[in-house]
Design a protein around this motif. Structure first.
Motif, PDB file in Angstrom:
ATOM      1  N   ASP A 171      -6.403  -4.188  -6.863  1.00 15.29           N
ATOM      2  CA  ASP A 171      -5.117  -4.071  -6.293  1.00 15.29           C
ATOM      3  C   ASP A 171      -4.664  -2.704  -6.227  1.00 15.29           C
ATOM      4  O   ASP A 171      -3.537  -2.315  -5.343  1.00 15.29           O
ATOM      5  CB  ASP A 171      -4.084  -4.880  -7.230  1.00 15.29           C
ATOM      6  CG  ASP A 171      -4.178  -4.422  -8.745  1.00 15.29           C
ATOM      7  OD1 ASP A 171      -4.863  -3.808  -8.822  1.00 15.29           O
ATOM      8  OD2 ASP A 171      -3.251  -5.026  -9.225  1.00 15.29           O
ATOM      9  N   ALA A 172      -5.399  -1.747  -6.431  1.00 18.58           N
ATOM     10  CA  ALA A 172      -5.096  -0.195  -5.985  1.00 18.58           C
ATOM     11  C   ALA A 172      -5.265   0.214  -4.767  1.00 18.58           C
ATOM     12  O   ALA A 172      -4.843   1.030  -4.250  1.00 18.58           O
ATOM     13  CB  ALA A 172      -6.128   0.745  -7.261  1.00 18.58           C
ATOM     14  N   PHE A 173      -5.829  -0.893  -3.827  1.00 19.11           N
ATOM     15  CA  PHE A 173      -6.130  -0.404  -2.641  1.00 19.11           C
ATOM     16  C   PHE A 173      -5.275  -1.229  -1.488  1.00 19.11           C
ATOM     17  O   PHE A 173      -5.110  -2.338  -1.905  1.00 19.11           O
ATOM     18  CB  PHE A 173      -7.662  -0.663  -2.194  1.00 19.11           C
ATOM     19  CG  PHE A 173      -8.407   0.168  -3.353  1.00 19.11           C
ATOM     20  CD1 PHE A 173      -8.687   1.574  -3.078  1.00 19.11           C
ATOM     21  CD2 PHE A 173      -9.372  -0.588  -4.153  1.00 19.11           C
ATOM     22  CE1 PHE A 173      -9.532   2.073  -3.967  1.00 19.11           C
ATOM     23  CE2 PHE A 173      -9.973   0.182  -5.168  1.00 19.11           C
ATOM     24  CZ  PHE A 173     -10.299   1.644  -5.054  1.00 19.11           C
ATOM     25  N   THR A 174      -4.999  -0.430  -0.500  1.00 18.58           N
ATOM     26  CA  THR A 174      -3.826  -1.207   0.337  1.00 18.58           C
ATOM     27  C   THR A 174      -4.978  -1.537   1.437  1.00 18.58           C
ATOM     28  O   THR A 174      -4.589  -2.784   2.397  1.00 18.58           O
ATOM     29  CB  THR A 174      -3.139  -0.229   1.146  1.00 18.58           C
ATOM     30  OG1 THR A 174      -3.585   0.862   1.595  1.00 18.58           O
ATOM     31  CG2 THR A 174      -2.098   0.414  -0.088  1.00 18.58           C
ATOM     32  N   GLN A 175      -6.157  -1.202   1.865  1.00 23.96           N
ATOM     33  CA  GLN A 175      -6.925  -1.534   2.873  1.00 23.96           C
ATOM     34  C   GLN A 175      -8.437  -1.609   2.176  1.00 23.96           C
ATOM     35  O   GLN A 175      -8.886  -1.005   1.533  1.00 23.96           O
ATOM     36  CB  GLN A 175      -7.085  -0.668   3.888  1.00 23.96           C
ATOM     37  CG  GLN A 175      -5.698  -0.147   4.453  1.00 23.96           C
ATOM     38  CD  GLN A 175      -5.081  -1.240   5.563  1.00 23.96           C
ATOM     39  OE1 GLN A 175      -5.788  -2.144   5.613  1.00 23.96           O
ATOM     40  NE2 GLN A 175      -3.546  -1.279   5.699  1.00 23.96           N
ATOM     41  N   THR A 206      -4.601 -11.361  -2.158  1.00 23.40           N
ATOM     42  CA  THR A 206      -4.285 -10.224  -1.377  1.00 23.40           C
ATOM     43  C   THR A 206      -5.426  -9.690  -0.481  1.00 23.40           C
ATOM     44  O   THR A 206      -4.953  -8.860   0.560  1.00 23.40           O
ATOM     45  CB  THR A 206      -3.938  -8.995  -2.285  1.00 23.40           C
ATOM     46  OG1 THR A 206      -5.271  -8.910  -3.258  1.00 23.40           O
ATOM     47  CG2 THR A 206      -2.956  -9.166  -3.055  1.00 23.40           C
ATOM     48  N   ASN A 243      -3.256   7.156   6.532  1.00 22.89           N
ATOM     49  CA  ASN A 243      -1.964   6.517   6.600  1.00 22.89           C
ATOM     50  C   ASN A 243      -2.014   5.570   7.845  1.00 22.89           C
ATOM     51  O   ASN A 243      -1.687   5.719   8.909  1.00 22.89           O
ATOM     52  CB  ASN A 243      -0.644   7.559   6.980  1.00 22.89           C
ATOM     53  CG  ASN A 243      -0.660   8.416   5.882  1.00 22.89           C
ATOM     54  OD1 ASN A 243      -0.915   8.028   4.575  1.00 22.89           O
ATOM     55  ND2 ASN A 243      -0.607   9.785   6.321  1.00 22.89           N
ATOM     56  N   THR A 251      -1.448   1.213   9.192  1.00 25.58           N
ATOM     57  CA  THR A 251      -0.686   0.064   9.189  1.00 25.58           C
ATOM     58  C   THR A 251      -1.853  -1.205   9.155  1.00 25.58           C
ATOM     59  O   THR A 251      -1.519  -2.272   8.784  1.00 25.58           O
ATOM     60  CB  THR A 251       0.362  -0.153  10.253  1.00 25.58           C
ATOM     61  OG1 THR A 251      -0.383  -0.108  11.368  1.00 25.58           O
ATOM     62  CG2 THR A 251       1.081   0.801  10.076  1.00 25.58           C
ATOM     63  N   ASP A 263      -6.608   3.922  -0.640  1.00 28.92           N
ATOM     64  CA  ASP A 263      -5.547   3.641  -1.804  1.00 28.92           C
ATOM     65  C   ASP A 263      -4.363   4.096  -1.135  1.00 28.92           C
ATOM     66  O   ASP A 263      -4.055   4.397   0.019  1.00 28.92           O
ATOM     67  CB  ASP A 263      -5.929   4.600  -2.837  1.00 28.92           C
ATOM     68  CG  ASP A 263      -6.026   5.915  -2.842  1.00 28.92           C
ATOM     69  OD1 ASP A 263      -5.368   6.491  -1.718  1.00 28.92           O
ATOM     70  OD2 ASP A 263      -6.623   6.690  -3.743  1.00 28.92           O
ATOM     71  N   ARG A 264      -3.235   4.066  -1.866  1.00 32.74           N
ATOM     72  CA  ARG A 264      -1.643   4.318  -1.586  1.00 32.74           C
ATOM     73  C   ARG A 264      -1.725   5.610  -1.240  1.00 32.74           C
ATOM     74  O   ARG A 264      -0.571   5.991  -0.622  1.00 32.74           O
ATOM     75  CB  ARG A 264      -0.821   3.684  -2.914  1.00 32.74           C
ATOM     76  CG  ARG A 264      -0.838   2.084  -3.034  1.00 32.74           C
ATOM     77  CD  ARG A 264       0.024   1.832  -3.856  1.00 32.74           C
ATOM     78  NE  ARG A 264       0.212   0.496  -4.045  1.00 32.74           N
ATOM     79  CZ  ARG A 264      -0.663  -0.601  -4.684  1.00 32.74           C
ATOM     80  NH1 ARG A 264      -1.907   0.127  -5.435  1.00 32.74           N
ATOM     81  NH2 ARG A 264      -0.917  -1.631  -4.815  1.00 32.74           N
ATOM     82  N   ALA A 265      -2.480   6.427  -1.532  1.00 32.23           N
ATOM     83  CA  ALA A 265      -2.343   7.990  -1.107  1.00 32.23           C
ATOM     84  C   ALA A 265      -3.028   8.311  -0.214  1.00 32.23           C
ATOM     85  O   ALA A 265      -2.879   9.540   0.510  1.00 32.23           O
ATOM     86  CB  ALA A 265      -2.730   8.912  -2.417  1.00 32.23           C
ATOM     87  N   GLY A 266      -3.660   7.411   0.721  1.00 36.32           N
ATOM     88  CA  GLY A 266      -4.253   7.688   1.853  1.00 36.32           C
ATOM     89  C   GLY A 266      -5.668   8.024   1.837  1.00 36.32           C
ATOM     90  O   GLY A 266      -6.327   8.463   2.569  1.00 36.32           O
TER      91      GLY A 266
END
Length: 438
Positions: A335-339, A288, A383, A385, A357-360
């Motif tokens: 894996d809790a983090f999107t960036q 990931t 938020n 991309t 994280d997914r909450a921004g």
């Protein structure tokens, strides 16, 4: 990639950025504390007895010698004589393990016969009094000592003799009793990684919808129109900047769809670019995150980090464009983090981490011994991309972040130099269709 494509890559000079960080601190030794220097005063880099000076054997005998020899027991600390940037970190048969530091006013200091390679990688900013290594006897010597040289504008600075007395004892960290004209000049440190065309400004790359790899040269206030580097990059992911061969030029890592890890060597030629290509790993698919851009093990070399099944691991770099052992498992839950973006965001020479994280919520993790220090919230409602950085995009010498918003707009998060960000600055429109934007 075809050979012709690689030659185009080398000509155009580009590719960029996203770095993850995870640091390993070197504990301060001997109780010294580094201090920001603007007064033009160097300090004694090591404790011991003065055995030789420039052209002087210290026993009424001339000898061809370009520096100061300070004898001491091995393993004792070596300090940076003044604020500067690590210019060279290498070894040869004469000096053994040695480090050069570039200072204001045209000065360079050299620290030779070190026990092991220096603690900081090329491009790292160091402060006066900061430990950079330990005394040894590597190279052409049989006695434990530090060989200390000062150069100015390409010539040996013989006036350094005025700061030392033959056969006297000196204490590391003490101020040298002499003047260094021009040393107090204020020079903004430079973030080297991610400047692929070597013009002093951070760059950007992205994979276009047709699979072309495109380069966007940084201007300090935005990016120039894209130039196509090569084609057929649609099956490559995790573009990552690094200096994996420790030569001070930005390299590129990429993962192919078959799991191969590619290393594209930064060129020393004018205009930058890439001069070599090698596959340095396999089995890198299914990850990931893959990133580099800093030293995460504390040996002064850039390393590579990867997340699989939520577990973050460090793959040590060997300083020659390859990976070595052992692989270090940092921990689970990543894996809790999107960036995830790494770099030296607090300017201490060690890898830090910015995650979202997914909450921004955005967090700063300062590099610490074997992992990170306590995290700090540095943003809300992020938020995004895409997020990349650990690069100086605006030319102020501090690592920034580059975010892509849902609208396709790029926004610069201006680094404050302490792990936080001082402003958001628009940096361009029309990037929504790019994949692998780094």
């Amino acid at each position: 990639m075809k050979a012709a494509s690689r030659s185009r890559l080398a000509r155009i000079g580009a590719v960029a950025v996203l770095a993850i960080a995870l640091g390993s601190l070197i504990p301060a030794a001997g109780g010294e504390s580094a201090s920001a220097a603007t007064d033009g005063k160097m300090v004694v880099p090591a404790s011991g007895n003065i055995q030789s000076k420039v052209g002087d054997g210290c026993r009424d005998n001339y000898r061809k010698h370009d520096g100061i020899d300070i004898s001491n027991q091995g393993g004792t600390p070596i300090l940076a004589a003044y604020d500067g940037v690590i210019k060279t970190r290498t070894t040869n048969s004469g000096y053994g393990n040695y480090v050069d530091i570039q200072h204001p006013g045209g000065y360079v200091t050299r620290y030779g016969h070190m026990e092991s390679p220096g603690m900081q990688g090329v491009g790292t900013t160091v402060s006066r009094g900061q430990q950079i290594g330990v005394v040894g006897k590597t190279g052409a010597t049989t006695a434990l000592h530090l060989h200390f040289e000062v150069w100015r504008n390409g010539s040996v600075y013989t006036a350094i003799n005025n700061g030392f007395t033959c056969l006297s004892n000196v204490t590391r960290g003490a101020t040298l009793p002499m003047e260094f004209p021009g040393l107090g000049t204020v020079v903004t440190p430079r973030v080297l990684s991610g400047d692929f065309d070597r013009d002093g400004r951070g760059d950007l790359v992205g994979v276009a919808p047709d699979g072309d790899l495109q380069f966007f040269g940084g201007t300090g206030a935005g990016f120039r129109a894209p130039a196509t580097i090569t084609s057929a990059w649609g099956l490559r992911t995790h573009l990552t900047h690094t200096d994996l061969n420790d030569d001070g030029h930005s390299d590129l890592l990429a993962v192919r769809s078959d799991g191969s890890l590619e290393f594209h060597q930064g060129s020393a030629a004018e205009g930058g670019g890439f001069s070599g290509f090698a596959v340095i790993g396999s089995g890198w698919n299914g990850l990931t995150q893959v990133t580099s851009g800093a030293d995460y093990t504390g040996d002064g070399r850039h390393d590579v980090l990867a997340v699989r099944d939520g577990i973050l691991r460090i793959y040590p770099g060997d300083g020659e464009g390859r990976l070595s052992s052992p692989v270090v498992t940092v921990g689970a839950g990543w894996d809790a983090f999107t960036q995830m973006v790494g770099g030296d965001f607090n300017r201490d020479g060690r890898g830090d981490l910015i995650v979202v994280d997914r909450a921004g919520l955005a967090y700063f993790y300062p590099g610490g011994l074997g992992g990170f220090g306590n995290r700090q919230i540095v943003g809300t409602e992020w938020n995004l991309t895409a997020l990349s950085g650990g690069i100086d995009y605006n030319g102020d010498g501090v690592a920034d972040l580059m975010a892509r918003m849902p609208s396709g707009e790029l926004v610069l998060f201006v680094g404050a130099g302490n792990g936080s960000f001082s402003a958001r600055v628009p940096f361009g429109q029309g990037y929504g269709s790019y994949t692998g934007l780094e």
